[in-house]
Write a protein that holds these residues in place. Structure first.
Motif, short mmCIF file in Angstrom:
data_model
loop_
_atom_site.label_atom_id
_atom_site.label_comp_id
_atom_site.label_asym_id
_atom_site.label_seq_id
_atom_site.Cartn_x
_atom_site.Cartn_y
_atom_site.Cartn_z
N GLN A 79 0.92 -1.29 0.02
CA GLN A 79 -0.03 -0.05 0.02
C GLN A 79 0.83 1.16 0.14
O GLN A 79 0.64 2.18 -0.72
CB GLN A 79 -1.10 -0.04 1.23
CG GLN A 79 -2.00 -0.97 1.02
CD GLN A 79 -2.82 -1.06 2.43
OE1 GLN A 79 -2.65 -0.55 3.45
NE2 GLN A 79 -4.16 -1.54 2.46
N SER A 80 1.94 1.17 0.74
CA SER A 80 3.00 2.39 0.77
C SER A 80 3.61 2.57 -0.36
O SER A 80 3.38 3.67 -1.03
CB SER A 80 3.91 2.04 1.90
OG SER A 80 5.02 3.34 1.97
N LEU A 81 4.02 1.55 -1.12
CA LEU A 81 4.59 1.69 -2.41
C LEU A 81 3.46 2.09 -3.52
O LEU A 81 4.05 3.11 -4.36
CB LEU A 81 5.26 0.33 -2.98
CG LEU A 81 6.35 -0.24 -2.29
CD1 LEU A 81 6.83 -1.45 -2.61
CD2 LEU A 81 7.54 0.78 -2.41
N GLY A 82 2.35 1.80 -3.41
CA GLY A 82 1.48 2.25 -4.36
C GLY A 82 0.92 3.65 -4.19
O GLY A 82 1.09 4.55 -5.09
N GLU A 83 1.03 4.12 -2.88
CA GLU A 83 1.02 5.40 -2.58
C GLU A 83 1.88 6.42 -3.22
O GLU A 83 1.79 7.31 -3.72
CB GLU A 83 0.63 5.85 -1.00
CG GLU A 83 0.37 7.12 -0.92
CD GLU A 83 -1.19 7.56 -1.42
OE1 GLU A 83 -1.10 8.82 -1.62
OE2 GLU A 83 -1.99 6.46 -1.41
N THR A 84 3.25 5.81 -3.13
CA THR A 84 4.37 6.47 -3.42
C THR A 84 4.58 6.48 -4.98
O THR A 84 4.76 7.55 -5.55
CB THR A 84 5.65 5.79 -3.01
OG1 THR A 84 5.88 5.59 -1.61
CG2 THR A 84 7.02 6.42 -3.67
N ARG A 86 1.89 6.59 -6.96
CA ARG A 86 0.68 7.69 -7.61
C ARG A 86 1.36 9.01 -7.24
O ARG A 86 1.17 10.14 -8.04
CB ARG A 86 -0.46 7.48 -6.57
CG ARG A 86 -1.49 6.26 -7.14
CD ARG A 86 -2.79 6.31 -6.57
NE ARG A 86 -2.69 6.16 -5.13
CZ ARG A 86 -2.65 4.70 -4.50
NH1 ARG A 86 -2.45 3.88 -5.24
NH2 ARG A 86 -2.78 4.63 -3.22
N ARG A 87 2.24 9.47 -6.26
CA ARG A 87 2.61 10.59 -6.22
C ARG A 87 3.74 10.93 -7.14
O ARG A 87 4.30 12.17 -7.05
CB ARG A 87 3.01 10.83 -4.48
CG ARG A 87 2.04 11.13 -3.78
CD ARG A 87 2.48 11.26 -2.29
NE ARG A 87 2.51 10.20 -1.40
CZ ARG A 87 3.43 9.49 -1.03
NH1 ARG A 87 4.49 10.17 -0.81
NH2 ARG A 87 3.19 8.43 -0.35
N LYS A 88 4.42 9.81 -7.65
CA LYS A 88 5.66 10.16 -8.72
C LYS A 88 5.17 10.88 -9.73
O LYS A 88 3.96 10.65 -10.49
CB LYS A 88 6.33 8.91 -9.06
CG LYS A 88 6.86 8.06 -7.95
CD LYS A 88 8.22 8.88 -7.52
CE LYS A 88 8.77 8.15 -6.51
NZ LYS A 88 9.87 8.99 -5.76
N LYS A 89 6.00 11.82 -10.50
CA LYS A 89 5.54 12.85 -11.43
C LYS A 89 5.85 11.88 -12.72
O LYS A 89 7.00 12.02 -13.30
CB LYS A 89 6.21 14.15 -11.29
CG LYS A 89 5.45 14.88 -10.50
CD LYS A 89 6.34 15.45 -9.19
CE LYS A 89 5.71 16.40 -8.48
NZ LYS A 89 5.36 15.45 -7.15
N ASP A 116 -0.34 11.46 -10.53
CA ASP A 116 -1.69 10.94 -10.43
C ASP A 116 -2.59 11.76 -9.87
O ASP A 116 -3.73 11.98 -10.22
CB ASP A 116 -2.05 9.49 -9.90
CG ASP A 116 -1.40 8.36 -11.02
OD1 ASP A 116 -0.90 8.65 -12.11
OD2 ASP A 116 -1.26 7.21 -10.39
N GLU A 117 -2.23 12.64 -8.88
CA GLU A 117 -2.87 13.66 -8.32
C GLU A 117 -2.75 15.18 -8.95
O GLU A 117 -3.15 15.88 -8.39
CB GLU A 117 -2.16 13.82 -6.93
CG GLU A 117 -2.85 12.90 -5.76
CD GLU A 117 -1.70 11.52 -5.90
OE1 GLU A 117 -0.75 11.84 -6.35
OE2 GLU A 117 -2.07 10.41 -5.51
N LYS A 118 -2.23 15.19 -10.25
CA LYS A 118 -2.14 16.11 -10.86
C LYS A 118 -1.37 17.19 -10.50
O LYS A 118 -1.18 18.29 -10.68
CB LYS A 118 -3.33 16.65 -11.24
CG LYS A 118 -4.35 15.69 -12.01
CD LYS A 118 -5.77 16.32 -12.14
CE LYS A 118 -6.65 15.43 -12.69
NZ LYS A 118 -8.05 15.82 -13.03
N ASP A 119 -0.18 16.72 -9.80
CA ASP A 119 0.90 17.74 -9.18
C ASP A 119 2.00 17.40 -10.16
O ASP A 119 2.34 16.56 -10.59
CB ASP A 119 1.30 17.22 -7.90
CG ASP A 119 0.22 17.57 -6.89
OD1 ASP A 119 -0.79 18.32 -7.22
OD2 ASP A 119 0.05 16.91 -5.60
#
Length: 164
Positions: A79-84, A86-89, A116-119
């Motif tokens: 889950q932590s890796l998945g979150e990481t 998603r935050r990667k550009k 993925d969060e559009k940042d």
């Protein structure tokens, strides 16, 4: 007939004798079954280095508990890796265009690099005859505090389409 009535204890003795014989037969039967069960148990436990089944069960239960703990840990890591991730550009969109309609080719560009969060950010290069200007604009949730050009918006949209 008087002898039959006078000796009711003979019938009780015979009944008890029959019951004793039945119990003796049952005892031998159970003894044979127990002997077979012991033989099976000895074959089952042979080579395990454990003397009784209770220790085997306790050991298996401990190992199962350890594996459950490991499973929870692995699940949290995934889950932590998945979150990481998603935050990667890692979503990139490139849009090339001609900034000056009357001359030149599609040498100007806008590149969007977003998560993925559009940042992320948008880089735009405006190519002219003598020089090229490069502008960078940060993005937060797909928006920038700086005005975005239609070409930059197109690059953002291209990057978002690649994530799907």
């Amino acid at each position: 007939m008087d002898q039959i009535i006078e000796r009711p204890f003979d019938w009780i003795t015979i009944g008890l004798l029959v019951i004793a014989v039945i119990l003796l037969i049952r005892s031998f039967t159970l003894s044979n079954k127990l002997k077979k069960l012991r033989k099976s148990y000895s074959q089952f436990m042979d080579g395990t280095g454990v003397e009784d089944l209770e220790h085997v069960i306790i050991h298996l239960k401990q190992r199962l508990h350890e594996q459950e703990g490991g499973h929870v840990s692995l699940k949290q890591t995934v889950q932590s890796l998945g979150e990481t991730v998603r935050r990667k550009k890692g979503n990139v969109g490139i849009h090339r265009y001609n900034a000056f309609e009357e001359r030149g080719n599609d040498l100007s560009f806008s590149i969007a690099v977003i998560s993925d969060e559009k940042d992320g950010m948008v880089l735009s290069g405006i190519h002219g005859r003598d020089q090229t200007f490069i502008y960078a604009k940060p993005l937060k949730e797909g928006q920038s505090k700086y005005t975005l050009t239609p070409e930059e918006i197109e690059a953002i949209n291209l990057a978002l389409r690649r994530e799907a």
